[in-house]
Design a protein around this motif. Structure first.
Motif, PDB file in Angstrom:
ATOM      1  N   ALA A 146     140.760  78.991 -85.300  1.00 50.46           N
ATOM      2  CA  ALA A 146     140.053  79.381 -86.373  1.00 50.46           C
ATOM      3  C   ALA A 146     139.738  80.818 -86.300  1.00 50.46           C
ATOM      4  O   ALA A 146     138.737  81.386 -87.081  1.00 50.46           O
ATOM      5  N   HIS A 196     144.832  77.835 -87.506  1.00 49.90           N
ATOM      6  CA  HIS A 196     144.318  76.627 -87.933  1.00 49.90           C
ATOM      7  C   HIS A 196     143.129  76.357 -87.064  1.00 49.90           C
ATOM      8  O   HIS A 196     143.084  76.892 -85.903  1.00 49.90           O
ATOM      9  N   ALA A 197     141.902  75.554 -87.406  1.00 53.54           N
ATOM     10  CA  ALA A 197     141.035  75.418 -86.634  1.00 53.54           C
ATOM     11  C   ALA A 197     141.212  74.204 -85.641  1.00 53.54           C
ATOM     12  O   ALA A 197     142.413  73.609 -85.683  1.00 53.54           O
ATOM     13  N   LEU A 244     144.900  83.845 -90.461  1.00 54.74           N
ATOM     14  CA  LEU A 244     144.238  82.531 -89.870  1.00 54.74           C
ATOM     15  C   LEU A 244     144.726  81.634 -89.014  1.00 54.74           C
ATOM     16  O   LEU A 244     145.842  81.026 -89.561  1.00 54.74           O
ATOM     17  N   GLN A 261     134.630  74.606 -87.873  1.00 61.01           N
ATOM     18  CA  GLN A 261     135.131  76.057 -87.867  1.00 61.01           C
ATOM     19  C   GLN A 261     135.593  76.651 -89.039  1.00 61.01           C
ATOM     20  O   GLN A 261     135.390  77.805 -89.510  1.00 61.01           O
ATOM     21  N   ALA A 262     136.337  75.891 -89.634  1.00 56.68           N
ATOM     22  CA  ALA A 262     136.972  76.394 -91.029  1.00 56.68           C
ATOM     23  C   ALA A 262     135.842  76.566 -92.033  1.00 56.68           C
ATOM     24  O   ALA A 262     136.000  77.617 -92.790  1.00 56.68           O
ATOM     25  N   THR A 275     142.376  73.451 -92.924  1.00 56.40           N
ATOM     26  CA  THR A 275     141.659  74.582 -92.456  1.00 56.40           C
ATOM     27  C   THR A 275     141.643  75.485 -93.872  1.00 56.40           C
ATOM     28  O   THR A 275     140.632  75.962 -94.178  1.00 56.40           O
ATOM     29  N   PRO A 293     134.389  81.602 -85.649  1.00 58.25           N
ATOM     30  CA  PRO A 293     133.751  80.332 -86.088  1.00 58.25           C
ATOM     31  C   PRO A 293     132.249  80.615 -85.302  1.00 58.25           C
ATOM     32  O   PRO A 293     132.451  80.855 -84.395  1.00 58.25           O
TER      33      PRO A 293
END
Length: 171
Positions: A144, A11-12, A9, A36-37, A66, A171
């Motif tokens: 994300a 990060h957003a 993943l 998004q997270a 996130t 997302p």
């Protein structure tokens, strides 16, 4: 053989560099980043991840936020470790972290930064990048974005030839 699941993943969305006084590590998520997270967390919750879940997270504020947003949406408990090496990691760093994971961990979620998350995912995916499920990666690893890979064996054996590409969540 045991089945494991590896999740990568990025990060957003975070605030721009210029808006922080304390440097890059202190950049927080924007409101869109928090959304998004949470979206990725809701999508993961629908997948019923294999327990136990271990999360390895970069120490940067945006990656920790996130990870928290994802965990808040999951119905499952997860163990979280802040891994300082993820902040300036290389794909080799990620291979080392995956290979060192305990065999009791069934789902390993790594929350990190680009370009490393994208490079690692693309290295593992190899020819699967041509599959429509992963077509978004041809434009770069999205904020994300979460790559899900099935590992039909041991963590120590993870390499491009041993993974089974599952999907890419956005997302």
């Amino acid at each position: 053989m045991p089945l494991h699941r590896l999740l990568l993943l990025r990060h957003a969305e975070a605030i721009p560099h210029v808006l922080t006084e304390d440097g890059d590590r202190s950049r927080a998520l924007t409101s869109r980043g928090h959304e998004q997270a949470a979206s990725i967390g809701r999508q993961l919750a629908a997948l019923n991840l294999l327990d136990p879940i271990q999360i390895l997270c970069s120490p940067a504020i945006r990656t920790r936020q996130t990870a928290q947003g994802v965990m808040d949406a999951l119905d499952q408990a997860a163990s979280v470790s802040i891994e300082d090496s993820l902040y300036s990691a290389t794909p080799d760093t990620l291979y080392s972290l995956v290979h060192a994971a305990s065999e009791t961990v069934r789902t390993l979620l790594i929350v990190g930064h680009n370009p490393t998350i994208g490079e690692f995912a693309c290295d593992l995916l190899g020819p699967a990048l041509q599959n429509t499920r992963f077509s978004a990666l041809s434009r770069g690893y999205p904020l994300a974005g979460l790559t899900i890979l099935d590992i039909p064996g041991h963590w120590l054996d993870v390499r491009p030839s041993t993974i089974q590409p599952a999907t890419l969540l956005l997302p």
